[in-house]
Design a protein around this motif. Structure first.
Motif, PDB file in Angstrom:
ATOM      1  N   ALA B 150      32.216  51.672  49.671  1.00  0.00           N
ATOM      2  CA  ALA B 150      33.118  50.511  48.581  1.00  0.00           C
ATOM      3  C   ALA B 150      32.921  50.598  47.071  1.00  0.00           C
ATOM      4  O   ALA B 150      31.531  50.565  46.691  1.00  0.00           O
ATOM      5  CB  ALA B 150      34.608  49.816  48.910  1.00  0.00           C
ATOM      6  N   GLU B 151      34.077  51.504  46.358  1.00  0.00           N
ATOM      7  CA  GLU B 151      33.392  51.055  44.938  1.00  0.00           C
ATOM      8  C   GLU B 151      33.011  49.529  44.826  1.00  0.00           C
ATOM      9  O   GLU B 151      34.152  48.466  44.737  1.00  0.00           O
ATOM     10  CB  GLU B 151      33.755  51.745  43.629  1.00  0.00           C
ATOM     11  CG  GLU B 151      33.665  51.697  42.580  1.00  0.00           C
ATOM     12  CD  GLU B 151      34.556  52.692  41.779  1.00  0.00           C
ATOM     13  OE1 GLU B 151      34.991  53.881  41.756  1.00  0.00           O
ATOM     14  OE2 GLU B 151      34.366  52.393  40.124  1.00  0.00           O
ATOM     15  N   VAL B 152      32.003  49.074  44.320  1.00  0.00           N
ATOM     16  CA  VAL B 152      31.735  47.716  43.534  1.00  0.00           C
ATOM     17  C   VAL B 152      30.520  47.481  42.747  1.00  0.00           C
ATOM     18  O   VAL B 152      30.030  48.558  42.373  1.00  0.00           O
ATOM     19  CB  VAL B 152      31.408  46.733  44.813  1.00  0.00           C
ATOM     20  CG1 VAL B 152      32.216  46.354  46.253  1.00  0.00           C
ATOM     21  CG2 VAL B 152      30.161  47.091  45.666  1.00  0.00           C
ATOM     22  N   TYR B 198      30.799  41.451  54.441  1.00  0.00           N
ATOM     23  CA  TYR B 198      29.571  42.438  53.382  1.00  0.00           C
ATOM     24  C   TYR B 198      30.913  44.026  54.507  1.00  0.00           C
ATOM     25  O   TYR B 198      30.561  45.347  53.598  1.00  0.00           O
ATOM     26  CB  TYR B 198      29.052  42.267  53.500  1.00  0.00           C
ATOM     27  CG  TYR B 198      28.383  41.443  52.725  1.00  0.00           C
ATOM     28  CD1 TYR B 198      28.530  41.723  51.176  1.00  0.00           C
ATOM     29  CD2 TYR B 198      27.880  40.218  52.831  1.00  0.00           C
ATOM     30  CE1 TYR B 198      28.649  40.779  50.665  1.00  0.00           C
ATOM     31  CE2 TYR B 198      27.446  39.499  51.693  1.00  0.00           C
ATOM     32  CZ  TYR B 198      27.727  39.355  50.235  1.00  0.00           C
ATOM     33  OH  TYR B 198      27.468  38.390  49.604  1.00  0.00           O
ATOM     34  N   ARG B 200      33.376  44.829  55.663  1.00  0.00           N
ATOM     35  CA  ARG B 200      34.652  45.222  55.268  1.00  0.00           C
ATOM     36  C   ARG B 200      35.114  45.264  53.806  1.00  0.00           C
ATOM     37  O   ARG B 200      35.593  46.628  53.303  1.00  0.00           O
ATOM     38  CB  ARG B 200      35.604  43.820  55.345  1.00  0.00           C
ATOM     39  CG  ARG B 200      35.816  43.146  57.160  1.00  0.00           C
ATOM     40  CD  ARG B 200      37.041  42.501  56.923  1.00  0.00           C
ATOM     41  NE  ARG B 200      36.828  41.607  58.775  1.00  0.00           N
ATOM     42  CZ  ARG B 200      37.761  40.738  58.989  1.00  0.00           C
ATOM     43  NH1 ARG B 200      38.595  40.399  58.044  1.00  0.00           N
ATOM     44  NH2 ARG B 200      37.093  39.991  59.754  1.00  0.00           N
ATOM     45  N   THR B 201      34.053  44.814  53.134  1.00  0.00           N
ATOM     46  CA  THR B 201      33.971  45.002  51.693  1.00  0.00           C
ATOM     47  C   THR B 201      33.563  46.280  51.677  1.00  0.00           C
ATOM     48  O   THR B 201      34.034  47.582  50.514  1.00  0.00           O
ATOM     49  CB  THR B 201      33.044  44.189  51.223  1.00  0.00           C
ATOM     50  OG1 THR B 201      33.748  43.142  50.812  1.00  0.00           O
ATOM     51  CG2 THR B 201      33.682  44.404  49.481  1.00  0.00           C
ATOM     52  N   ARG B 205      37.199  53.504  53.118  1.00  0.00           N
ATOM     53  CA  ARG B 205      38.571  53.966  53.179  1.00  0.00           C
ATOM     54  C   ARG B 205      38.694  55.016  53.168  1.00  0.00           C
ATOM     55  O   ARG B 205      38.555  55.813  51.844  1.00  0.00           O
ATOM     56  CB  ARG B 205      39.586  53.240  52.157  1.00  0.00           C
ATOM     57  CG  ARG B 205      39.963  51.555  52.965  1.00  0.00           C
ATOM     58  CD  ARG B 205      39.161  50.573  53.027  1.00  0.00           C
ATOM     59  NE  ARG B 205      38.320  50.467  52.016  1.00  0.00           N
ATOM     60  CZ  ARG B 205      39.222  48.879  51.462  1.00  0.00           C
ATOM     61  NH1 ARG B 205      40.299  48.815  51.923  1.00  0.00           N
ATOM     62  NH2 ARG B 205      38.699  48.441  50.211  1.00  0.00           N
TER      63      ARG B 205
END
Lengths: 205, 205
Positions: B150-152, B198, B200-201, B205
């Motif tokens: 995911a984008e973090v 972490y 889930r983050t 998706r």
DNA sequence: GTCTATAAGGTGATAGAC
DNA sequence: GTCTATCACCTTATAGAC
């Protein structure tokens, strides 16, 4: 109960000056690493004059800890007042991050104290703070039971919020050494990251 | 280059004993809060004997910092070797948490140093550590670009991992004061919470 | 209320015998 | 290599003049 003599205006002013200077020095060097000379110089007073206002070095330190403890923990008290679970917790995270940006000295004062075993505030931690955290953990458990929050351990959730936000104050030199930010610009990125982190984790599926 | 005289067995043994005792004391009281008497007593040696093996108190402290810096940062180096992004980062989180459980003294040694402005290791932070973090941030950016993560913000992700895991060592007395755990049992709950946080983050998706 | 001077104790480091 | 004794310095705190 012993009555305190009311303070004159100049006494109040000097007391504040001393506490502010002491916060500067204690938060940077810890209790043992701080000397009365440093505080006196930062406050623009002589060393004996310091000890006219406070009976000892420890008394200055204790006064700071006691005065700031309440303020520092205060945002946690407000969790659960509105009732939009995810929003409340995200707001708490962002508020704590703001405090790390705006009051880093207070954060480091406590960090120094706790890393070294919290000799002077252990009672506060094991008593009032523990009660408050347990109370809020119950609130969070209620939200989870109602399906308004994903299932997480409330205590470790709170610990993670404390650590991720206070990190930007307590480990400031490391953060700045790695990011080389312009001023406090990196706090915006941190806010965005932390909001996403907790929103994704806490939103129920 | 000056050649070091090879050490006899007894010298090696005493040097290790001193460093281990010093880690005990420095990690609990910080540099200024530690006295040579405390280290000497913990090591079972006399104060002058300490200074036969190390030229000064600062030399003992520096030796510890330098020796442990590499070990402490080492797990970060292994990120990106296998290539399953979410699993790699979760494994890193759990490895760091284990280190907080098994090597809390090392964590607190660095915490003390960094909270107080990292006077002795600022060069290490701004140099090698910064380079390593930036290198790993690039790896993470690559995974995000490939849609595997995911984008973090990679830097703030790393900071959050450091803070959440080291919290259990650095703020140990606070954690224990609130949770009153049996031994290290709470580390299992912490592991479960952080893995979920972490996973889930970071899972795309 | 604020200062100079100083007491009293702790702390890092060295000297020198063994 | 290890010890006892000790020095020199720093730091907290107090005394007493102004």
């Amino acid at each position: 109960m012993k009555m305190e003599r009311p303070k004159t205006r100049i006494q109040q002013k000097n007391t504040r000056t001393i506490l502010d200077a002491a916060l500067d020095v204690f938060s940077q060097h810890g209790f043992r690493g701080t000397t009365l000379d440093q505080i006196a110089q930062a406050a623009g007073l002589s060393k004996p004059n310091l000890l006219y206002y406070f009976p000892s070095k420890e008394a200055i330190h204790d006064a700071l800890l006691m005065e700031l403890m309440d303020t520092w923990v205060d945002p946690l008290r407000h969790i659960g007042e509105d009732g939009h679970p995810v929003e409340e917790i995200v707001a708490y995270v962002l508020r704590k991050l703001e405090m790390s940006r705006d009051y880093p000295r207070e954060s480091r004062l406590f960090a120094n104290e706790i890393v070294q075993g919290a000799p002077r505030i252990l009672d506060q931690i094991e008593g009032p703070l523990r009660d408050l955290v347990n109370e809020k953990a119950e609130v969070i458990r209620g939200w989870i039971a109602a399906g308004e929050l994903a299932e997480v351990d409330p205590h470790h959730l709170i610990f993670s919020i404390w650590s991720t936000t206070q990190h930007y104050a307590d480990f400031d030199v490391q953060v700045r050494g790695i990011l080389r930010p312009e001023g406090d610009a990196h706090f915006n990125d941190a806010a965005q990251f932390l909001e996403a982190l907790y929103r994704r984790t806490l939103t129920p599926r």
